[in-house]
Design an enzyme around this catalytic site. Structure first.
Site, PDB file in Angstrom:
ATOM      1  N   ASP A   1       0.718  -1.297  -0.037  1.00 17.50           N
ATOM      2  CA  ASP A   1      -0.071   0.002  -0.006  1.00 17.50           C
ATOM      3  C   ASP A   1       0.759   1.487   0.039  1.00 17.50           C
ATOM      4  O   ASP A   1       0.289   2.376   0.229  1.00 17.50           O
ATOM      5  CB  ASP A   1      -0.941   0.090   1.084  1.00 17.50           C
ATOM      6  CG  ASP A   1      -2.473  -0.832   0.912  1.00 17.50           C
ATOM      7  OD1 ASP A   1      -2.661  -0.784  -0.141  1.00 17.50           O
ATOM      8  OD2 ASP A   1      -3.046  -1.081   1.888  1.00 17.50           O
TER       9      ASP A   1
ATOM     10  N   ARG B   1       0.711  -1.793   7.611  1.00 15.96           N
ATOM     11  CA  ARG B   1       1.151  -0.492   6.728  1.00 15.96           C
ATOM     12  C   ARG B   1       2.034   0.219   7.865  1.00 15.96           C
ATOM     13  O   ARG B   1       2.790   1.276   7.566  1.00 15.96           O
ATOM     14  CB  ARG B   1      -0.056   0.267   6.305  1.00 15.96           C
ATOM     15  CG  ARG B   1      -0.845  -0.087   5.493  1.00 15.96           C
ATOM     16  CD  ARG B   1      -2.014   0.913   4.663  1.00 15.96           C
ATOM     17  NE  ARG B   1      -1.073   1.793   4.040  1.00 15.96           N
ATOM     18  CZ  ARG B   1      -1.633   2.988   3.558  1.00 15.96           C
ATOM     19  NH1 ARG B   1      -2.885   3.103   3.574  1.00 15.96           N
ATOM     20  NH2 ARG B   1      -0.691   3.761   2.668  1.00 15.96           N
TER      21      ARG B   1
ATOM     22  N   ARG C   1     -10.171   5.518  10.622  1.00 15.73           N
ATOM     23  CA  ARG C   1      -8.576   5.350  10.896  1.00 15.73           C
ATOM     24  C   ARG C   1      -7.893   6.247  11.821  1.00 15.73           C
ATOM     25  O   ARG C   1      -7.417   5.922  12.774  1.00 15.73           O
ATOM     26  CB  ARG C   1      -8.141   5.630   9.548  1.00 15.73           C
ATOM     27  CG  ARG C   1      -8.443   4.656   8.391  1.00 15.73           C
ATOM     28  CD  ARG C   1      -7.980   3.161   8.674  1.00 15.73           C
ATOM     29  NE  ARG C   1      -8.337   2.437   7.517  1.00 15.73           N
ATOM     30  CZ  ARG C   1      -7.620   2.085   6.580  1.00 15.73           C
ATOM     31  NH1 ARG C   1      -6.554   2.671   6.135  1.00 15.73           N
ATOM     32  NH2 ARG C   1      -8.106   1.331   5.510  1.00 15.73           N
TER      33      ARG C   1
ATOM     34  N   HIS D   1     -11.513   7.432   4.722  1.00 13.46           N
ATOM     35  CA  HIS D   1     -10.395   8.413   5.045  1.00 13.46           C
ATOM     36  C   HIS D   1     -11.336   9.816   4.459  1.00 13.46           C
ATOM     37  O   HIS D   1     -12.135   9.675   3.428  1.00 13.46           O
ATOM     38  CB  HIS D   1      -9.247   8.358   3.992  1.00 13.46           C
ATOM     39  CG  HIS D   1      -8.135   7.579   4.513  1.00 13.46           C
ATOM     40  ND1 HIS D   1      -7.354   6.761   3.767  1.00 13.46           N
ATOM     41  CD2 HIS D   1      -7.580   7.437   6.067  1.00 13.46           C
ATOM     42  CE1 HIS D   1      -6.416   5.970   4.642  1.00 13.46           C
ATOM     43  NE2 HIS D   1      -6.523   6.500   5.784  1.00 13.46           N
TER      44      HIS D   1
ATOM     45  N   CYS E   1      -4.828   9.877  -2.872  1.00 12.07           N
ATOM     46  CA  CYS E   1      -3.983   8.936  -2.009  1.00 12.07           C
ATOM     47  C   CYS E   1      -2.813   8.896  -2.510  1.00 12.07           C
ATOM     48  O   CYS E   1      -1.703   8.426  -1.807  1.00 12.07           O
ATOM     49  CB  CYS E   1      -4.747   7.553  -1.963  1.00 12.07           C
ATOM     50  SG  CYS E   1      -6.716   7.710  -1.528  1.00 12.07           S
TER      51      CYS E   1
HETATM   52  N1  ARG Z   1      -5.337   0.194   1.183  1.00 12.43           N
HETATM   53  C1  ARG Z   1      -5.023   1.539   1.507  1.00 12.43           C
HETATM   54  C2  ARG Z   1      -5.805   1.251   2.918  1.00 12.43           C
HETATM   55  O1  ARG Z   1      -6.679   0.920   3.204  1.00 12.43           O
HETATM   56  C3  ARG Z   1      -5.663   2.589   0.687  1.00 12.43           C
HETATM   57  C4  ARG Z   1      -5.226   3.840   1.420  1.00 12.43           C
HETATM   58  C5  ARG Z   1      -5.798   5.061   0.306  1.00 12.43           C
HETATM   59  N2  ARG Z   1      -5.446   6.227   0.799  1.00 12.43           N
HETATM   60  C6  ARG Z   1      -5.967   7.380   0.975  1.00 12.43           C
HETATM   61  N3  ARG Z   1      -5.403   8.408   1.138  1.00 12.43           N
HETATM   62  N4  ARG Z   1      -7.249   7.371   1.231  1.00 12.43           N
HETATM   63  O2  ARG Z   1      -4.965   1.852   3.776  1.00 12.43           O
END
Ligand code: ARG
Length: 278
Positions: A71, A96, A148, A177, A271
């Site tokens: 990612d 991550r 998140r 997000h 992103c």
């Molecule tokens: N697969 C990543 C996650 O779920 C995607 C992140 C997308 N990034 C963003 N800035 N919205 O963390």
């Protein structure tokens, strides 16, 4: 309706090529580990996004991708910078976590300028959940929470950055997000999908941004809000055609780019692009 001309401001961005991009775990509703991704196509599409930004006159730094961090292409999540201060990221999910170290090293090696780096105590996913509007109310930070970023990180960001931080509650898991539901169109105005926010957060946004460009659920699902704007050119996913019409009607110039592969990981233009605000 007539608008004053939308003027671009030259930016500095950070991107990370999707050389190791896969969907091998699912941490948002868009990720399906059963559908294979085409990494070569992802790199090709990413490269076109990078050259699009460069051709518009912006500086684009590139972060070395690391194997085992599929990612990492979503570079926006690695940190949040305002006026030379960098508030580091701390990822929600262990898969991550070490991306934050790669971003920290980038700022601390000094190649892209002198930064004051602040290591975070609280979980926050950088520009995924933070947006900055330098021309709104003397410099305003918008911050998302609910999926998140820990709301405690909003207060921490305010202490680190010395800018007011407005907390906005996200309520729809598809828009996990802030940058999937809201974007800065220029230094003072935003576009957003109201349904991604709690009723109270919607009222706050209406109060702060009476001239916002409102998007609908279809725009958000096409990742039309996951855009990067330089104040004039609005770079957004090709699938977001209705959103392109909306920004055009508001006086901006939509620049569509194809990013089908990155969408499989739950992200698009924004992103993949972190802004470096020195
Ligand atoms: N697969 C990543 C996650 O779920 C995607 C992140 C997308 N990034 C963003 N800035 N919205 O963390």
């Amino acid at each position: 309706m007539s608008y004053t001309e939308r003027l671009p401001r030259t930016r500095t961005y950070l991107m990370c090529p999707p050389e190791h991009f896969t969907v091998e775990y699912a941490i948002n509703p868009w990720m399906d580990t059963a559908v294979p991704v085409d990494a070569a196509l992802a790199v090709k599409q990413w490269e076109l996004l990078r050259t699009t930004l460069a051709d518009l006159g912006h500086a684009v730094h590139v972060l070395d991708p690391r194997p085992g961090l599929p990612d990492m292409v979503y570079a926006a999540n690695g940190a949040f910078s305002v006026d030379g201060t960098v508030y580091g990221a701390r990822f929600r999910f262990p898969q991550r976590a070490s991306e934050a170290d790669a971003h920290r090293a980038f700022y601390q090696d000094g190649l892209a300028g002198d930064w004051r780096f602040a290591a975070p105590e609280h979980v926050n996913e950088g520009e995924g959940d933070f947006a900055y509007l330098p021309g709104a109310y003397g410099g305003l930070v918008l911050a998302g929470y609910g999926f998140r970023t820990d709301p405690a990180a909003h207060a921490e960001a305010q202490e680190v950055l010395g800018r007011p931080v407005v907390s906005l509650k996200l309520v729809d898991p598809a828009f996990y997000h802030l940058d999937t539901a809201l974007a800065a169109l220029d230094d003072r105005n935003v576009t957003y999908y109201p349904g991604a926010f709690s009723p109270a957060a919607q009222r706050v946004l209406t109060q702060l941004f009476p001239d916002a460009v409102l998007a609908d659920r279809a725009d958000a699902e096409a990742f039309g809000l996951n855009l990067v704007s330089d104040g004039r050119h609005v770079i957004l996913n090709t699938e977001a055609t209705a959103m392109a019409d909306k920004v055009r009607a508001a006086g901006y110039v939509p620049v569509p780019v194809e990013l089908t592969e990155l969408k499989r990981g739950g992200g698009s233009v924004k992103c993949a692009v972190a802004e470096l605000r020195g």
